[in-house]
Design a protein around this motif. Structure first.
Motif, PDB file in Angstrom:
ATOM      1  N   GLU A 101       0.661  -1.268  -0.034  1.00  0.00           N
ATOM      2  CA  GLU A 101       0.028   0.089  -0.191  1.00  0.00           C
ATOM      3  C   GLU A 101       0.911   1.385  -0.050  1.00  0.00           C
ATOM      4  O   GLU A 101       0.621   2.263  -0.452  1.00  0.00           O
ATOM      5  CB  GLU A 101      -0.857   0.107   1.343  1.00  0.00           C
ATOM      6  N   VAL A 113      -6.755  -1.671   1.229  1.00  0.00           N
ATOM      7  CA  VAL A 113      -6.828  -3.241   1.201  1.00  0.00           C
ATOM      8  C   VAL A 113      -6.960  -3.987   2.512  1.00  0.00           C
ATOM      9  O   VAL A 113      -6.516  -3.124   3.644  1.00  0.00           O
ATOM     10  CB  VAL A 113      -5.524  -3.612   0.221  1.00  0.00           C
ATOM     11  N   GLN A 114      -7.605  -4.919   2.298  1.00  0.00           N
ATOM     12  CA  GLN A 114      -7.418  -5.925   3.497  1.00  0.00           C
ATOM     13  C   GLN A 114      -6.468  -7.114   3.158  1.00  0.00           C
ATOM     14  O   GLN A 114      -6.638  -7.723   2.161  1.00  0.00           O
ATOM     15  CB  GLN A 114      -8.906  -6.495   3.718  1.00  0.00           C
ATOM     16  N   ARG A 115      -5.506  -7.332   4.126  1.00  0.00           N
ATOM     17  CA  ARG A 115      -4.738  -8.102   4.000  1.00  0.00           C
ATOM     18  C   ARG A 115      -4.057  -8.808   5.405  1.00  0.00           C
ATOM     19  O   ARG A 115      -4.453  -8.104   6.226  1.00  0.00           O
ATOM     20  CB  ARG A 115      -3.228  -7.552   3.169  1.00  0.00           C
ATOM     21  N   SER A 116      -3.219  -9.779   5.222  1.00  0.00           N
ATOM     22  CA  SER A 116      -2.811 -10.162   6.392  1.00  0.00           C
ATOM     23  C   SER A 116      -1.395  -9.632   6.784  1.00  0.00           C
ATOM     24  O   SER A 116      -0.519  -9.451   5.791  1.00  0.00           O
ATOM     25  CB  SER A 116      -2.498 -11.826   6.157  1.00  0.00           C
ATOM     26  N   SER A 117      -0.885  -9.268   7.882  1.00  0.00           N
ATOM     27  CA  SER A 117       0.117  -8.811   8.535  1.00  0.00           C
ATOM     28  C   SER A 117       0.864  -9.748   8.942  1.00  0.00           C
ATOM     29  O   SER A 117       0.600 -10.522  10.136  1.00  0.00           O
ATOM     30  CB  SER A 117      -0.176  -7.738   9.464  1.00  0.00           C
ATOM     31  N   GLN A 123      -5.270 -10.181  10.309  1.00  0.00           N
ATOM     32  CA  GLN A 123      -5.741  -9.436   9.291  1.00  0.00           C
ATOM     33  C   GLN A 123      -5.852  -7.980   9.643  1.00  0.00           C
ATOM     34  O   GLN A 123      -6.270  -7.757  10.587  1.00  0.00           O
ATOM     35  CB  GLN A 123      -7.085  -9.851   8.874  1.00  0.00           C
TER      36      GLN A 123
END
Length: 450
Positions: A101, A113-117, A123
């Protein structure tokens, strides 16, 4: 109440589920919109704060914005190096250029955005906006929020809706209980009055209350009870008058016949006069039994717990002389714990009818057995029994079975009286043929108060 609850639940589900889904979507949209707006606001403000002299102001801006969105806010320069970070401890000086991002924002694009960290192991919702000064991208702002926190907020809204639904349901049930009680109360009162009338209290009347239909039912019930009371009063008056008007001439007729016989007549005439006295006595008996039968169903005696062994003993003492005169032996069979609920006088009357029939139709030298058992008494004889198709017919008024027509004269009312009295207490009288010849009459009575 069940119908009301069903409709209420249907309404709550029909309204609550779409509302819950709508609020979930709205909360998600608001969180995303707030994050995007905050990122744009910080990006616009940070354009003049990227210099090292104003770094403290930039840090304060990031911290304040993070509190607004309940997330993390960091500001990077054009190389992706962190200049301000709301996290504790701040990662100032670290490179975030590899974050997708951040990379997109440094190229001048707004990203959400939605994502895994991998760092946090959960999430996240990442929102990034470019920092533009004089038409050039000089940095980027990133706002990150935990998806779990967003879901928790949505869950709190859903729980709130469920609590509101439960409160509405509880209030609705309380209202339903009040309405049901108002509807059921007149019917309950009417039922209690009906039970009093069934118990013989014919003066009882129902209160006219409730809905229009319930008031109409109460009026009809009172009219019916009044008519029954008038009919029974007329019947009692007729029975009393008939008893007096019939017994007086029968007594006079019997006295005249006895006087004529005492005056001295031939043996043939004396025999005829004796037969006349017997017929007068039979007619008087019929009158007495008709009076008893007319009063059947009007319980005038209080019920009590009776020991059937004691009842059988009394009956055998009453009939021992008549049985001995005919050469019939009376025999008792007793059982433990043989108790019933009935008025003693009614039980004696029914048992007298059964034993009288057994003695009347039993052959000389035979034995009549009166056996008590839990809830019943059986009277067994060795008489002619009953015909194949006379099972219930012998209980009809004035009906005399084949044995009665061949045997001694009777009124044809005894078994009718016995069955009516037994049924008045929730019992029954039955008659069946006995193995080896004869009949078995059974009086069954309830062991507890009906």
């Amino acid at each position: 109440m069940a119908a009301f609850t069903y409709v209420l639940l249907l309404a709550i589900v029909a309204l609550g589920v779409p509302l819950g889904l709508s609020l979930r979507a709205r909360v998600n949209d608001e969180v995303r919109s707030q994050a995007a707006g905050q990122a744009d606001l910080v990006a616009a403000t940070a354009a003049d704060l990227l210099t090292s002299a104003r770094r403290r102001e930039l840090q304060g801006l990031a911290t304040t914005s993070a509190d607004e969105v309940r997330g993390r806010v960091l500001v990077v320069d054009h190389t992706g190096t962190v200049l301000a970070d709301s996290a504790m401890p701040p990662e100032t000086g670290s490179s975030y250029a590899g974050r997708p991002e951040i990379a997109s924002a440094l190229r001048g694009r707004r990203v959400q955005v939605q994502r895994s960290s991998s760092t946090l192991g959960e999430q996240i919702l990442a929102t990034a906006a470019p920092v533009i000064r004089n038409g050039a991208t000089v940095g980027a702002v990133r706002v990150t929020q935990s998806v779990a926190a967003v879901s928790s907020a949505v869950r709190r809204v859903e729980i709130g809706l469920a609590v509101i639904g439960a409160i509405v349901l509880a209030v609705g049930l309380a209202v339903a209980a009040v309405i049901a009680a108002r509807i059921a109360r007149p019917l309950g009162n009417l039922e209690r009055v009906a039970r009093r009338v069934a118990g013989g209290e014919l003066t009882a009347r129902a209160n006219i209350e409730g809905s229009r239909e319930q008031r109409s039912l109460g009026v009809s019930f009172n009219e019916m009870t009044g008519r029954v009371e008038r009919l029974l009063r007329s019947q009692r008056e007729f029975v009393a008058d008939a008893s007096h008007q019939l017994r007086t001439p029968l007594t006079g007729l019997r006295l005249r016949i006895e006087e004529a016989r005492a005056a001295g007549v031939s043996p043939a005439a004396a025999s005829e006069l004796d037969a006349g006295v017997a017929e007068v006595d039979r007619l008087a008996q019929i009158v007495d039994e008709l009076i008893i039968l007319s009063r059947a169903g009007e319980r005038e005696l209080p019920g009590d717990r009776l020991d059937l062994n004691t009842t059988v003993g009394r009956a055998l003492r009453r009939w021992s002389a008549a049985a001995a005169k005919k050469g019939i032996k009376l025999e008792a069979e007793q059982a433990p714990d043989a108790s019933v609920w009935c008025a003693s006088a009614d039980a004696d009357r029914v048992l007298d009818v059964l034993i009288e029939n057994a003695v009347r139709y039993g052959p000389e030298g035979s034995t009549v057995t009166v056996a008590s058992a839990p809830g019943r008494i059986r009277v067994s004889d060795r008489g002619p029994g009953i015909g194949v198709h006379e099972g219930d017919a012998v209980f009809e008024r004035f009906h005399r079975g084949s044995a009665g027509r061949r045997g001694p004269a009777g009124s044809g009312l005894g078994l009718s009286i016995a069955r009516e009295l037994a049924r008045e207490w929730g019992g029954e009288v039955t008659l069946e043929n006995r193995d080896g010849g004869g009949a078995v009459a059974t009086l069954a009575l309830p062991s507890v108060e009906p």
